[in-house]
Motif scaffolding. Structure first.
Motif, PDB file in Angstrom:
ATOM      1  N   GLY A  51       0.818  -1.213   0.000  1.00 58.31           N
ATOM      2  CA  GLY A  51       0.000   0.000   0.000  1.00 58.31           C
ATOM      3  C   GLY A  51       0.846   1.255   0.000  1.00 58.31           C
ATOM      4  N   GLU A  52       1.854   1.284   0.881  1.00 62.52           N
ATOM      5  CA  GLU A  52       2.708   2.469   0.962  1.00 62.52           C
ATOM      6  C   GLU A  52       3.497   2.662  -0.317  1.00 62.52           C
ATOM      7  OE1 GLU A  52       6.303   4.356   3.702  1.00 62.52           O
ATOM      8  OE2 GLU A  52       5.286   2.502   4.321  1.00 62.52           O
ATOM      9  N   PHE A  53       4.042   1.537  -0.843  1.00 59.31           N
ATOM     10  CA  PHE A  53       4.832   1.637  -2.078  1.00 59.31           C
ATOM     11  C   PHE A  53       3.943   2.041  -3.260  1.00 59.31           C
ATOM     12  CE2 PHE A  53       6.492  -0.334  -5.986  1.00 59.31           C
ATOM     13  CZ  PHE A  53       7.650   0.414  -6.102  1.00 59.31           C
ATOM     14  N   GLY A  54       2.709   1.549  -3.264  1.00 61.31           N
ATOM     15  CA  GLY A  54       1.794   1.922  -4.342  1.00 61.31           C
ATOM     16  C   GLY A  54       1.568   3.422  -4.364  1.00 61.31           C
ATOM     17  N   ASN A  55       1.354   4.006  -3.169  1.00 60.75           N
ATOM     18  CA  ASN A  55       1.175   5.461  -3.099  1.00 60.75           C
ATOM     19  C   ASN A  55       2.433   6.185  -3.535  1.00 60.75           C
ATOM     20  OD1 ASN A  55      -1.437   5.160  -2.141  1.00 60.75           O
ATOM     21  ND2 ASN A  55      -0.806   5.160   0.011  1.00 60.75           N
ATOM     22  N   TYR A  56       3.585   5.663  -3.054  1.00 59.13           N
ATOM     23  CA  TYR A  56       4.877   6.281  -3.394  1.00 59.13           C
ATOM     24  C   TYR A  56       5.127   6.199  -4.901  1.00 59.13           C
ATOM     25  CZ  TYR A  56       9.878   7.313  -3.241  1.00 59.13           C
ATOM     26  OH  TYR A  56      11.111   7.857  -3.442  1.00 59.13           O
ATOM     27  N   LEU A 247      13.540   3.555  -9.305  1.00 61.37           N
ATOM     28  CA  LEU A 247      12.467   2.673  -8.850  1.00 61.37           C
ATOM     29  C   LEU A 247      12.987   1.260  -8.612  1.00 61.37           C
ATOM     30  CD1 LEU A 247       9.563   3.828 -11.215  1.00 61.37           C
ATOM     31  CD2 LEU A 247       9.957   4.442  -8.820  1.00 61.37           C
ATOM     32  N   ASP A 248      13.847   0.799  -9.496  1.00 61.63           N
ATOM     33  CA  ASP A 248      14.422  -0.534  -9.355  1.00 61.63           C
ATOM     34  C   ASP A 248      15.260  -0.628  -8.085  1.00 61.63           C
ATOM     35  OD1 ASP A 248      14.919  -3.216 -10.671  1.00 61.63           O
ATOM     36  OD2 ASP A 248      16.985  -2.502 -10.426  1.00 61.63           O
ATOM     37  N   SER A 249      15.980   0.450  -7.779  1.00 56.68           N
ATOM     38  CA  SER A 249      16.804   0.471  -6.567  1.00 56.68           C
ATOM     39  C   SER A 249      15.930   0.383  -5.316  1.00 56.68           C
ATOM     40  CB  SER A 249      17.643   1.755  -6.550  1.00 56.68           C
ATOM     41  OG  SER A 249      18.379   1.845  -5.364  1.00 56.68           O
ATOM     42  N   ILE A 250      14.802   1.114  -5.394  1.00 58.55           N
ATOM     43  CA  ILE A 250      13.883   1.086  -4.243  1.00 58.55           C
ATOM     44  C   ILE A 250      13.305  -0.317  -4.044  1.00 58.55           C
ATOM     45  CG2 ILE A 250      11.671   1.957  -3.407  1.00 58.55           C
ATOM     46  CD1 ILE A 250      12.345   4.592  -4.829  1.00 58.55           C
ATOM     47  N   VAL A 251      12.916  -0.913  -5.175  1.00 57.03           N
ATOM     48  CA  VAL A 251      12.352  -2.263  -5.076  1.00 57.03           C
ATOM     49  C   VAL A 251      13.410  -3.250  -4.577  1.00 57.03           C
ATOM     50  CG1 VAL A 251      11.429  -4.181  -6.446  1.00 57.03           C
ATOM     51  CG2 VAL A 251      10.660  -1.851  -6.879  1.00 57.03           C
ATOM     52  N   GLY A 252      14.632  -3.106  -5.031  1.00 57.53           N
ATOM     53  CA  GLY A 252      15.694  -4.012  -4.587  1.00 57.53           C
ATOM     54  C   GLY A 252      16.013  -3.854  -3.114  1.00 57.53           C
ATOM     55  N   ALA A 253      15.687  -2.705  -2.544  1.00 58.44           N
ATOM     56  CA  ALA A 253      15.996  -2.469  -1.141  1.00 58.44           C
ATOM     57  C   ALA A 253      14.923  -2.992  -0.184  1.00 58.44           C
ATOM     58  CB  ALA A 253      16.228  -0.978  -0.914  1.00 58.44           C
ATOM     59  N   ILE A 254      13.852  -3.532  -0.720  1.00 54.80           N
ATOM     60  CA  ILE A 254      12.768  -4.003   0.152  1.00 54.80           C
ATOM     61  C   ILE A 254      13.254  -5.095   1.102  1.00 54.80           C
ATOM     62  CG2 ILE A 254      10.570  -5.257   0.144  1.00 54.80           C
ATOM     63  CD1 ILE A 254       9.888  -3.793  -2.438  1.00 54.80           C
ATOM     64  N   THR A 255      14.129  -5.929   0.641  1.00 56.75           N
ATOM     65  CA  THR A 255      14.595  -7.053   1.481  1.00 56.75           C
ATOM     66  C   THR A 255      15.620  -6.616   2.529  1.00 56.75           C
ATOM     67  OG1 THR A 255      16.338  -7.540  -0.134  1.00 56.75           O
ATOM     68  CG2 THR A 255      14.214  -8.675  -0.405  1.00 56.75           C
ATOM     69  N   ASN A 256      16.053  -5.341   2.433  1.00 62.03           N
ATOM     70  CA  ASN A 256      17.018  -4.864   3.437  1.00 62.03           C
ATOM     71  C   ASN A 256      16.354  -4.730   4.812  1.00 62.03           C
ATOM     72  OD1 ASN A 256      18.925  -4.744   1.449  1.00 62.03           O
ATOM     73  ND2 ASN A 256      18.633  -2.552   1.053  1.00 62.03           N
ATOM     74  N   PRO A 257      17.095  -4.929   5.910  1.00 62.53           N
ATOM     75  CA  PRO A 257      16.526  -4.794   7.273  1.00 62.53           C
ATOM     76  C   PRO A 257      15.973  -3.384   7.493  1.00 62.53           C
ATOM     77  CG  PRO A 257      18.736  -5.782   7.333  1.00 62.53           C
ATOM     78  CD  PRO A 257      18.528  -5.325   5.947  1.00 62.53           C
TER      79      PRO A 257
END
Length: 257
Positions: A51-56, A247-257
């Motif tokens: 939800g948050e990422f969708g808004n972002y 955007l790709d960088s943001i998505v790749g960072a989802i798995t980060n702590p």
């Protein structure tokens, strides 16, 4: 984590109790409970992220679109401004050259108009002078003839002399008049021909100059437009590439702590 530790502790105690009770008690599987809890918690977390990422994502893509549209609008304004300026400059140059030609034509025409009267007055004066001289010469000759005729045959030749002078004068006058008319007609024809030819030549030259300039300006307009469009397309590609990378960088960072 405290809640998890507490549940784990309860599970250990429950396991101990079950172990002490032997087969008489069927204990709840703590691992299954923990897994169930985790499944619920992680699903909620993922839903929140989504939800948050969708808004972002929506906000960022909207910003990107606004930026691109703004750039396109500015480029269109700049191209239009350049086109109008070039058109104004070309029109000014054409009109200036036209005015120069018109002024030259007017000046030369006025000069001819002002001098043509004197030109033909001079011509007529020359013809008249020649005519008068010729007539005077004829008069002298005729006078001598008359004098001789009168002297030798005054009675007979007086009549002949009068008739001869009358015929000669009529012929001379007719020939001279015809010569003047023919000369004037020929000169008028030359003037009309030169006038027509000169008019066609200056018009043809002006048409040629305008046509060449128009073609040059059309080519320049097309070139500038295509160059502007190329730069806009290249810029859009660069912006899109950068945005997608972010955007790709943001998505790749989802798995980060």
């Amino acid at each position: 984590m405290k809640a998890l530790k507490s549940k784990l502790a309860v599970g250990v105690i429950a396991t101990g109790l079950v172990a002490g009770m032997g087969t008489a008690f069927a204990a709840t599987d703590a691992g299954v409970q923990l897994q169930s809890w985790y499944n619920t918690a992680t699903s909620a977390a993922k839903a929140a992220i989504t939800g948050e990422f969708g808004n972002y994502y929506s906000s960022k893509t909207n910003d990107l679109n606004d930026t691109v549209q703004s750039g396109i609008g500015a480029a269109r304004v700049n191209i239009a401004t350049t086109g109008r300026a070039e058109l104004a400059e070309a029109n000014a140059a054409i009109n200036s050259q036209k005015d120069t030609y018109a002024s030259q034509i007017t000046s030369t025409g006025n000069g001819i108009t002002n001098s043509i009267g004197a030109e033909y007055d001079s011509y007529v004066s020359g013809v008249n002078s020649s005519t008068n001289a010729n007539v005077a010469a004829i008069g002298v000759q005729d006078t001598k003839s008359i004098q001789n005729a009168v002297k030798n045959h005054e009675g007979v030749y007086t009549t002949r002399l009068n008739d001869g002078v009358a015929n000669t004068t009529a012929t001379a006058t007719s020939e001279l008049s015809a010569q003047i008319v023919a000369t004037k007609s020929a000169l008028e024809g030359l003037i009309a021909t030169e006038q027509s030819t000169a008019t066609a030549e200056v018009k043809s030259n002006l048409d040629s100059q305008i046509s060449a300039l128009q073609s040059q300006l059309e080519q320049l307009t097309t070139q500038l437009q295509q160059e502007a469009q190329g730069r806009i397309a290249s810029k859009a590609d660069d912006l899109t590439t950068d945005s997608l990378a972010q955007l790709d960088s943001i998505v790749g960072a989802i798995t980060n702590p």
